[in-house]
Design a protein around this motif. Sequence first.
Motif, PDB file in Angstrom:
ATOM      1  N   GLN A 211       6.063  16.026  -5.288  1.00 16.81           N
ATOM      2  CA  GLN A 211       4.806  15.483  -5.804  1.00 16.81           C
ATOM      3  C   GLN A 211       4.944  14.308  -5.120  1.00 16.81           C
ATOM      4  O   GLN A 211       3.650  13.867  -4.695  1.00 16.81           O
ATOM      5  N   ARG A 212       5.396  13.795  -4.646  1.00 20.08           N
ATOM      6  CA  ARG A 212       5.465  12.016  -3.763  1.00 20.08           C
ATOM      7  C   ARG A 212       4.909  12.676  -2.639  1.00 20.08           C
ATOM      8  O   ARG A 212       3.678  11.596  -2.134  1.00 20.08           O
ATOM      9  N   LEU A 213       5.440  13.194  -2.174  1.00 20.00           N
ATOM     10  CA  LEU A 213       5.419  13.990  -0.655  1.00 20.00           C
ATOM     11  C   LEU A 213       3.848  14.532  -0.623  1.00 20.00           C
ATOM     12  O   LEU A 213       3.322  13.947   0.625  1.00 20.00           O
ATOM     13  N   ARG A 214       3.169  15.020  -1.455  1.00 16.33           N
ATOM     14  CA  ARG A 214       2.177  15.864  -1.507  1.00 16.33           C
ATOM     15  C   ARG A 214       0.749  15.039  -1.440  1.00 16.33           C
ATOM     16  O   ARG A 214      -0.295  14.906  -0.792  1.00 16.33           O
ATOM     17  N   TRP A 215       1.282  13.972  -2.568  1.00 19.49           N
ATOM     18  CA  TRP A 215      -0.028  12.688  -2.264  1.00 19.49           C
ATOM     19  C   TRP A 215      -0.311  12.249  -1.262  1.00 19.49           C
ATOM     20  O   TRP A 215      -1.119  12.129  -0.565  1.00 19.49           O
ATOM     21  N   ARG A 217       0.908  13.577   2.168  1.00 25.98           N
ATOM     22  CA  ARG A 217       0.076  14.295   2.736  1.00 25.98           C
ATOM     23  C   ARG A 217      -1.339  14.565   2.011  1.00 25.98           C
ATOM     24  O   ARG A 217      -1.915  14.180   3.808  1.00 25.98           O
ATOM     25  N   ASP A 218      -1.634  14.564   1.610  1.00 26.06           N
ATOM     26  CA  ASP A 218      -2.777  14.613   0.975  1.00 26.06           C
ATOM     27  C   ASP A 218      -4.042  13.417   1.139  1.00 26.06           C
ATOM     28  O   ASP A 218      -5.184  14.013   1.057  1.00 26.06           O
ATOM     29  N   ASP A 219      -3.565  12.017   1.305  1.00 29.93           N
ATOM     30  CA  ASP A 219      -4.395  11.622   1.599  1.00 29.93           C
ATOM     31  C   ASP A 219      -4.002  10.903   2.480  1.00 29.93           C
ATOM     32  O   ASP A 219      -3.462   9.419   2.220  1.00 29.93           O
ATOM     33  N   PRO A 220      -4.338  10.865   3.682  1.00 29.23           N
ATOM     34  CA  PRO A 220      -4.008  10.165   4.136  1.00 29.23           C
ATOM     35  C   PRO A 220      -5.063   8.203   5.018  1.00 29.23           C
ATOM     36  O   PRO A 220      -4.747   7.863   5.989  1.00 29.23           O
ATOM     37  N   MET A 221      -5.841   8.424   3.906  1.00 29.58           N
ATOM     38  CA  MET A 221      -6.862   7.548   4.220  1.00 29.58           C
ATOM     39  C   MET A 221      -6.318   6.676   2.960  1.00 29.58           C
ATOM     40  O   MET A 221      -7.680   6.284   2.146  1.00 29.58           O
ATOM     41  N   PRO A 222      -5.713   5.512   2.835  1.00 34.02           N
ATOM     42  CA  PRO A 222      -5.326   5.026   1.299  1.00 34.02           C
ATOM     43  C   PRO A 222      -6.429   3.816   1.966  1.00 34.02           C
ATOM     44  O   PRO A 222      -5.992   3.154   2.603  1.00 34.02           O
ATOM     45  N   GLN A 223      -6.664   3.217   0.447  1.00 36.95           N
ATOM     46  CA  GLN A 223      -7.540   2.093   0.394  1.00 36.95           C
ATOM     47  C   GLN A 223      -6.575   1.053   0.483  1.00 36.95           C
ATOM     48  O   GLN A 223      -5.873   1.009  -0.490  1.00 36.95           O
ATOM     49  N   PHE A 224      -6.441  -0.306   1.132  1.00 33.12           N
ATOM     50  CA  PHE A 224      -5.831  -1.119   1.118  1.00 33.12           C
ATOM     51  C   PHE A 224      -6.332  -2.465   0.413  1.00 33.12           C
ATOM     52  O   PHE A 224      -8.147  -2.510   0.616  1.00 33.12           O
ATOM     53  N   ASP A 225      -5.623  -3.064  -0.435  1.00 38.07           N
ATOM     54  CA  ASP A 225      -5.727  -4.521  -1.104  1.00 38.07           C
ATOM     55  C   ASP A 225      -4.787  -5.407  -0.804  1.00 38.07           C
ATOM     56  O   ASP A 225      -4.141  -4.789  -0.345  1.00 38.07           O
ATOM     57  N   VAL A 226      -5.371  -6.729  -0.071  1.00 32.16           N
ATOM     58  CA  VAL A 226      -4.579  -7.201   0.333  1.00 32.16           C
ATOM     59  C   VAL A 226      -4.423  -9.244  -0.615  1.00 32.16           C
ATOM     60  O   VAL A 226      -5.719  -9.399  -1.158  1.00 32.16           O
ATOM     61  N   ARG A 239      -3.575   6.056  -2.855  1.00 35.06           N
ATOM     62  CA  ARG A 239      -3.706   6.870  -2.549  1.00 35.06           C
ATOM     63  C   ARG A 239      -4.357   7.793  -4.105  1.00 35.06           C
ATOM     64  O   ARG A 239      -4.349   7.877  -4.937  1.00 35.06           O
ATOM     65  N   VAL A 240      -5.256   8.715  -3.348  1.00 38.44           N
ATOM     66  CA  VAL A 240      -6.061   9.825  -5.047  1.00 38.44           C
ATOM     67  C   VAL A 240      -4.807  10.637  -5.079  1.00 38.44           C
ATOM     68  O   VAL A 240      -4.248  11.456  -4.122  1.00 38.44           O
ATOM     69  N   ALA A 241      -4.122  11.337  -6.532  1.00 39.25           N
ATOM     70  CA  ALA A 241      -3.219  11.786  -6.901  1.00 39.25           C
ATOM     71  C   ALA A 241      -3.477  12.151  -7.874  1.00 39.25           C
ATOM     72  O   ALA A 241      -3.301  11.901  -9.081  1.00 39.25           O
ATOM     73  N   ASP A 242      -4.109  13.363  -7.714  1.00 38.97           N
ATOM     74  CA  ASP A 242      -4.660  14.510  -9.139  1.00 38.97           C
ATOM     75  C   ASP A 242      -4.918  13.780  -9.991  1.00 38.97           C
ATOM     76  O   ASP A 242      -5.038  13.849 -11.294  1.00 38.97           O
ATOM     77  N   GLY A 243      -5.857  13.497  -9.932  1.00 38.83           N
ATOM     78  CA  GLY A 243      -6.950  12.413 -10.924  1.00 38.83           C
ATOM     79  C   GLY A 243      -6.998  11.249 -10.641  1.00 38.83           C
ATOM     80  O   GLY A 243      -7.026  10.293 -11.382  1.00 38.83           O
ATOM     81  N   GLN A 244      -5.647  10.571 -10.167  1.00 42.36           N
ATOM     82  CA  GLN A 244      -5.104   9.499 -10.418  1.00 42.36           C
ATOM     83  C   GLN A 244      -5.027   8.590  -9.032  1.00 42.36           C
ATOM     84  O   GLN A 244      -5.515   9.086  -8.247  1.00 42.36           O
ATOM     85  N   LYS A 245      -4.034   7.507  -8.752  1.00 40.05           N
ATOM     86  CA  LYS A 245      -3.770   7.108  -8.050  1.00 40.05           C
ATOM     87  C   LYS A 245      -2.986   6.670  -8.064  1.00 40.05           C
ATOM     88  O   LYS A 245      -2.098   5.997  -9.227  1.00 40.05           O
ATOM     89  N   ALA A 414      -7.381   6.374 -12.213  1.00 38.34           N
ATOM     90  CA  ALA A 414      -8.342   6.236 -11.188  1.00 38.34           C
ATOM     91  C   ALA A 414      -9.263   4.395 -11.037  1.00 38.34           C
ATOM     92  O   ALA A 414      -9.602   4.268 -10.082  1.00 38.34           O
ATOM     93  N   ASP A 415      -9.201   4.043 -12.694  1.00 36.76           N
ATOM     94  CA  ASP A 415     -10.207   2.495 -12.913  1.00 36.76           C
ATOM     95  C   ASP A 415      -9.107   1.977 -13.196  1.00 36.76           C
ATOM     96  O   ASP A 415     -10.098   0.838 -12.824  1.00 36.76           O
TER      97      ASP A 415
END
Length: 436
Positions: A211-215, A217-226, A239-245, A414-415
Motif C-alpha cells: 500500500q505504501r509503495l502504491r501511494w 508510486r502514484d504521487d511523485p510530487m509530494p508537498q514539502f514543508d520544512v 503524498r495523496v493516499a486514497d483520500g488521505q495523506k 487530508a485536512d
Amino acid sequence: MLSREQNDMLTQTDAGTPMGEYFRRFWQPVALVEELREADGPPVRINIMGQELVGFRDTKGEIGVLDARCPHRGAHLFFGRNEECGLRCVYHGWKFDRHGNALDLPNVAADSNLHKTVRTRSYPVREAGEIIWAYLGPAASKLPDGKLPEPPMLEFTRVSDSHRYVTKQRFDCNWAQIIEGDLDTGHFSFLHMPAPSVTSAHHTHSQADEQRLRWMRDDPMPQFDVLEHEAGFVAAAARVADGQKYWRMTQFLLPTHGTGPSTLPGETYHGFTIVPISDTSCWCYVYSWNPDRPLGEEERAKLDAGFALVCERDENYLPVRNVDNDFLIDRDEQNHRTFTGVKGLAEQDSMIQHSQGPILDRTKEVLTETDTAVVRFRTKMLKGASDLANGEEPVAPSLHHLFTARPGSWLASADMTVDDVMQARFGDPLGRVRDG
Ligand code: FES
Ligand SMILES: [Fe+2]
C-alpha cells in the motif's frame, strides 16, 4: 542553482575553507569502536576533511587521536608501536602519549630544550553510540563560552547496545550530494520502486508495504514543508493516499546527520552521519535503533548483509556494489523487477548520488518544488559557514538536546497541517524525544 563560488563553499571542507572551519565546530565520527577495541592494539589511520590523523587505544584503555605525522621527520604513526601508554614512532623512537606530550626522544641530547618544547597535536575524543568522535576545532579558550561542546545527543547514542546496530561505509563522491539525496524524499516514487510491469502477485512485499509503495508510486510530487530550528530542520513530505495523506518526515541535523523517513511507531529507526575524507570521498556512519526493544538476531543479520541505509560491504567497510563496478546493475532485473536493476535500497541511493559526479555541479540544475528541502539545506549550510567566516560562532554545536529527534511516517486525514501531523506522530512539534 548555486553560483560556482557557492558550490565550492558548500562542498569543500579542508582546514581553512569556510565550510571546513564550520565542520570543525562540530564533533566528527573518526572510527567505529570495534576498530579500536583493544588496549595497546594496532593504531588506525583516520583521514578526514583533508587531515591525516592516527587513532590508538592506550594501555589504560583511553583513546588518543593525534596528527598522523611524527614531528621529527614526518613518518606516519600508523606504523608506530602502541606501547606503555604511548605511540612510538618506529623511525627513531620518538614517543607520544594520547595528549600529544613527548614521553621519549631517544636521539635528542639529555640537556636539549627540545625535551620541553616538542609535542604533537592531539584532539579531544569521546565514545558514544559505538562510534569514536573527535573534535578538530579551536581550543576551548578560543570559543565564546570558553568550553567545548559535547557530541550530539543523537537518539541512537542514548539507547543500550542491544537496541542498536552501527557500522560505516565508504563513498567516493562529495558528502553534500548524499545529504541532499536523503532530503529529497520525493525520489522514492522512482528510484526505489519495483519495475512498472511488476504487479503485486510477482513480489513479496507485505500488504502494508504494498500500500505504501502504491501511494509513493502514484504521487511523485509530494508537498514539502520544512520546519527549521537552530540545529537543523524537519523535512516533511505529504503524498495523496486514497483520500488521505501519507506523510514522511526526515530529520536533518547539522552538519551531516540524516535519517530514513519511513518508520512507523514501534518500528526500527535508521539514520546516518557523514564525514568527508576529501572533497570527493566520505565515510558514512550508518545506524539503526529501536528505542522500544532490542534488535533481534534476524534483524542484525539482515543489516549485516545490507538493508535499509546499510550497503553490503567487505571487511574494510567498502561497498560491494560501487562506482567501479557500476553497482552491478542488472539490465534484465531493471526490465522486469526493479526500477534500477541495482540490488539494495542504500546502493540505489549511492548509485544515483555517485552518478551526479565526484562533486555535483550545482550551477547547472533545473530545480522544482520537490527540491524544497535540498534548497533549504544549501541555504542553511552556506549561511552557517559564511557567518562563521564573518566571526559569528554557530550555536548548534552546544544545543545537544535538539539532536535527540526521530524521523517517521504517518497516515493522516487530508485536512491535517504539518504541525498537527508532527504532534500526532511524535507528540512534539519537531519530533524531539523528551528526557525521561
Ligand atoms: S620520524 Fe619519527 S622519530 Fe624520526
Ligand atoms: Fe533513497
